[in-house]
Design an enzyme around this catalytic site. Sequence first.
Site, PDB file in Angstrom:
ATOM      1  N   ARG A 301       0.821  -1.216   0.000  1.00 37.80           N
ATOM      2  CA  ARG A 301       0.000   0.000   0.000  1.00 37.80           C
ATOM      3  C   ARG A 301       0.851   1.261   0.000  1.00 37.80           C
ATOM      4  O   ARG A 301       0.496   2.256  -0.625  1.00 37.80           O
ATOM      5  CB  ARG A 301      -0.975  -0.050   1.185  1.00 37.80           C
ATOM      6  CG  ARG A 301      -2.037  -1.127   0.931  1.00 37.80           C
ATOM      7  CD  ARG A 301      -3.067  -1.292   2.020  1.00 37.80           C
ATOM      8  NE  ARG A 301      -4.124  -2.182   1.495  1.00 37.80           N
ATOM      9  CZ  ARG A 301      -5.130  -2.661   2.201  1.00 37.80           C
ATOM     10  NH1 ARG A 301      -5.257  -2.355   3.486  1.00 37.80           N
ATOM     11  NH2 ARG A 301      -6.025  -3.445   1.639  1.00 37.80           N
ATOM     12  N   HIS A 435      -6.990   0.183  -6.845  1.00 37.06           N
ATOM     13  CA  HIS A 435      -6.306  -1.088  -6.577  1.00 37.06           C
ATOM     14  C   HIS A 435      -5.645  -1.114  -5.190  1.00 37.06           C
ATOM     15  O   HIS A 435      -5.510  -0.099  -4.552  1.00 37.06           O
ATOM     16  CB  HIS A 435      -5.322  -1.452  -7.706  1.00 37.06           C
ATOM     17  CG  HIS A 435      -4.156  -0.541  -7.880  1.00 37.06           C
ATOM     18  ND1 HIS A 435      -3.087  -0.868  -8.682  1.00 37.06           N
ATOM     19  CD2 HIS A 435      -3.884   0.682  -7.375  1.00 37.06           C
ATOM     20  CE1 HIS A 435      -2.215   0.121  -8.652  1.00 37.06           C
ATOM     21  NE2 HIS A 435      -2.665   1.056  -7.877  1.00 37.06           N
ATOM     22  N   GLU A 436      -5.303  -2.317  -4.758  1.00 38.88           N
ATOM     23  CA  GLU A 436      -4.746  -2.537  -3.409  1.00 38.88           C
ATOM     24  C   GLU A 436      -5.688  -2.049  -2.314  1.00 38.88           C
ATOM     25  O   GLU A 436      -5.246  -1.553  -1.273  1.00 38.88           O
ATOM     26  CB  GLU A 436      -3.381  -1.853  -3.254  1.00 38.88           C
ATOM     27  CG  GLU A 436      -2.239  -2.558  -3.937  1.00 38.88           C
ATOM     28  CD  GLU A 436      -1.900  -3.900  -3.288  1.00 38.88           C
ATOM     29  OE1 GLU A 436      -2.281  -4.124  -2.136  1.00 38.88           O
ATOM     30  OE2 GLU A 436      -1.277  -4.725  -3.981  1.00 38.88           O
ATOM     31  N   GLY A 437      -6.984  -2.185  -2.538  1.00 35.12           N
ATOM     32  CA  GLY A 437      -7.965  -1.733  -1.545  1.00 35.12           C
ATOM     33  C   GLY A 437      -8.446  -0.338  -1.875  1.00 35.12           C
ATOM     34  O   GLY A 437      -7.684   0.618  -1.796  1.00 35.12           O
ATOM     35  N   GLN A 442     -10.057   1.266   2.644  1.00 38.96           N
ATOM     36  CA  GLN A 442      -9.034   1.855   3.518  1.00 38.96           C
ATOM     37  C   GLN A 442      -9.689   2.575   4.693  1.00 38.96           C
ATOM     38  O   GLN A 442      -9.169   2.592   5.813  1.00 38.96           O
ATOM     39  CB  GLN A 442      -8.161   2.853   2.748  1.00 38.96           C
ATOM     40  CG  GLN A 442      -7.444   2.283   1.533  1.00 38.96           C
ATOM     41  CD  GLN A 442      -6.474   1.182   1.872  1.00 38.96           C
ATOM     42  OE1 GLN A 442      -5.845   1.204   2.934  1.00 38.96           O
ATOM     43  NE2 GLN A 442      -6.363   0.204   1.000  1.00 38.96           N
TER      44      GLN A 442
END
Lengths: 586, 586
Positions: A301, A435-437, A442
């Site tokens: 992240r 992307h990546e959450g 978050q």
Amino acid sequence: MSHPLIVRRDLDFLLHDWLGMDDLLAQPRFADHSRETVDALFDLSEKLALDAFLPHYKAADSDEPWQDSEGVHILPAIGTALKQYADLGLFAAGFAPELGGMGLPYLASSASFAYFAAANIATAAYPMLTVANARLIATFGSAAQVETFALPQIEGRWFGTMCLSEPQAGSGLADVRTRALSDCSDGLGNRFRLTGNKMWISGGDQDVSDNIVHLVLAKIPLADGSLPEGTAGISLFIVPKLLPDGTRNDVTVAGLNHKMGYRGTANCLLNLGEAGGATGWIVGAPGQGLAQMFLMMNEARIGVGIGAAALGYRGYRHALIYARERLQGRLMGTRSGPPVAIIEHADVKRMLLAQKSYAEGALALCLYCAKLVDQDGNADSAALLGLLTPIAKTWPSEYGLAANDLAIQVHGGYGYTRDFDVEQLYRDNRLNPIHEGTTGIQAIDLLGRKILRDSGTGLKVLRARIADSVVRAMAHPDWRGDAMALDRCWMQLADAITVLGDATGTEAYDNATPFLSAFGHAVLGWLWLDMALAAAALDHHDALFAQGKAAACRYFFDYEMPKVDAWLAPVAARSNAVAGVSSDIL
Amino acid sequence: MSHPLIVRRDLDFLLHDWLGMDDLLAQPRFADHSRETVDALFDLSEKLALDAFLPHYKAADSDEPWQDSEGVHILPAIGTALKQYADLGLFAAGFAPELGGMGLPYLASSASFAYFAAANIATAAYPMLTVANARLIATFGSAAQVETFALPQIEGRWFGTMCLSEPQAGSGLADVRTRALSDCSDGLGNRFRLTGNKMWISGGDQDVSDNIVHLVLAKIPLADGSLPEGTAGISLFIVPKLLPDGTRNDVTVAGLNHKMGYRGTANCLLNLGEAGGATGWIVGAPGQGLAQMFLMMNEARIGVGIGAAALGYRGYRHALIYARERLQGRLMGTRSGPPVAIIEHADVKRMLLAQKSYAEGALALCLYCAKLVDQDGNADSAALLGLLTPIAKTWPSEYGLAANDLAIQVHGGYGYTRDFDVEQLYRDNRLNPIHEGTTGIQAIDLLGRKILRDSGTGLKVLRARIADSVVRAMAHPDWRGDAMALDRCWMQLADAITVLGDATGTEAYDNATPFLSAFGHAVLGWLWLDMALAAAALDHHDALFAQGKAAACRYFFDYEMPKVDAWLAPVAARSNAVAGVSSDIL
């Protein structure tokens, strides 16, 4: 002023004048390194980014990856650039010497990476994913797995991917349907046969590395053949494109995703097991997949954050260069004489200062967190890193993009054309809040796992560090008022957290995203104030540079910090104007 | 729910339940029309937009205009759609019957246009420009000019362009360098020979209309051959692609601009007079060019606003449809059971409500202004229209785009791919804060021409209308608190205006853009409150619809209105944190 990438003076300020990297380098584990070796790394990173990454920025966008019967092909210039990146040992920069790495602090390798992300994020994504993959195997894999699958990635000969999402399961990994059936065991551990579909696989196929190592989340069926519910049943598997004997594994590219930006990174839908089952070796124990992924999540992240910050930063540099050169209009109140450079117009200055505060602030945040990664043996640092990670992912993604939006605006109509780079930066950066959450994910992570369900350590450490900055700023006449404003802001946030902590059921999460927005700006206000203090301590040779930092901090406090109240208003009121709405009236 | 364009019930609400279009239709000049004829217009607009505009939305993006020795070619489907648009008389919708028009209120023709803008903004841009061009000639041209150049455009056989910008002069029209040398006079008026370069010419060339009428701003040189300084020396010329005798005029396409979005609209750099001079006829008197353009500017800027609102609206509709269909995750606090439609997640609801408040609010604002156009014989209405025009241009451009950003986010990774329409809506909409006067230019127009330098009529009318809404809302228990908040907000704005009025020199303009942001949201807060009152008065068959409007209003007051304070903070403090910064420290 000669190139649009990271300004070296700025990087030196962040690492040395502000973050005190020398203290890190003094640790025994970094004994091989010194300011000189780190400087040398940055010299070569800057040069390679300019020489091999920046030149194909547009070509990688217009000549998208394509697929034929042999597989996926990408722009050859990407392969050429990454070959040089490997030859210079940059895949290995952050790994320990015993793994063939340079053993650099994560802070230094992150700063190096920022040059490549600024120059060409789509090309830089391949090593970013490869390094994350190799680190995961190096952390949780067996010695044989490390030897076979991690080392070739650390050398940059093989590339890696992360296969989490499926067409029906993006943010909701509990619904992963890829199945792994136990097969046998061999020198690489317990072997499985995997069947399923993996979506959004960046680098899922390409023709520039010798092999591709897929790290795949899948579920091992229960005795009755059904898949375990929830995320607890997820395991992690190593599924290489080419098996150790050189034959093709049962992994096929079902299609390429055609994206708005970030196009140089081939993004695939992969089918596993069309011919009976893809061979994969489990990493660690069954059911540990998500936990293993999560342990690596902070770095991934922060990596997204650095990419987003770098795109915002480069857009700012382009806008600044353009605004100094472009002549148009006259100063307000002036009707004759030649046109002036547009940088002299107040509204253009506003857009540049906003970009500066967003882009330089975002980079500062990510590097601050990168230093915490290097210090994560310390419990306080680890807790603070956990707390700040959703901010490091989100804030650069949202405000790097906002900076790119303003960079287009500074260019006027020209910025909207593909003759300039800023429109592509904007398109590329739009991926980062997803992307990546996603930002929404978050927000729940921040408020839930990191604040309400945490022991409170991370927040306590953060408040203590902010208090320290506030005390120092109070002694500085220029910043006293802002120090008081920052202190008030954090008291309001603390009050809001108390209110949320008193909520019953899930209502605390109704406004998690506005809470994240408020928290993020409050963190950035602190970092800007802290940087302004560091800049004020520079010697007089750096006066212009220091004034720039002071101006960005002043902008942030006058124009941005008032927004915290606006985001907190519905949070503190526990407004259910959103969550209480029935979906059928929309 | 079947299509993503404007919802008919919503349009009916805006026009009939809220804006009272029947009052307009009762005016003698609209005697030919009734609710039935207007309904019929919307029926056919919706159908044509769906049948002929929407289907080539993606194709017009991927198959960009191209140029060969014959000129510029555009996607044939664009020509087919516009032929049908012409055959149905839609170019003529807003023109008086004596010009061959339908004589519809501008309100009705604007609402009709919203369907086409939502379906395919790049295709809709051709009639938008053509109508604006014809209206300018009809207003200021001679009878022969109207006959020769306006009527074929009203019929939709010829298309029109607006040629203002030059490569070195975008927002700064004072620096226009195109020269017009007096030639002779003929039946079409005083003829000139023009030489120069015109940039960003939408529809500058294409192969679907029989001719193209360029309206060109140029300067007539002084006796010494120099061009007059400033904007006072600008005149307006009619420069057709084909001259009345059928021969080619001296207008060449120097190149096509390749844009991030809005690609179906061919955008050209035109060279005038490469072979000695392009033939043009002056419209009205020399030196009147900018004034003539400005008199038409309200409509052109509202047109941009409608386009931006329509793009935001369509993105919202796509997101809503997707969020109802896409299953993922479980409600907070739930760990088992099947996945739910993502519309049930609080953060997705937040993104949908935000889009609803932005998109429906933006459309309401533009239609409110369109009604003022129909009433502009009334001095109060004309003053209010002038005041609101920069908001009608800017707010939809900024928040329609923000809505499109959220529409992508609701779609997750899918929204970032070209398989869905939302990424294109986002790219298309990014033009709107730039053309027809950037946001920064609108801010100076609002604060300067419309407030500080105006007699104050527009603001007085606005305050009176807001006060009326506040009084009515105070009587409504659901909205009393919001009415008070709105009233307070406008008192703060009034205080800020007083502070700015006291400024010496140009410092009042230092924060013109944050002022515009605050003013815009305060206007939208008023419109939402007013619409919520209108919705509350609907009968019970419309209960769900009314609840939707109430929810959007509630969202706007809880989540958006608090931002006004944040924007006003530096304005009210007359912060010079931006304007006071020396450009060399950036």
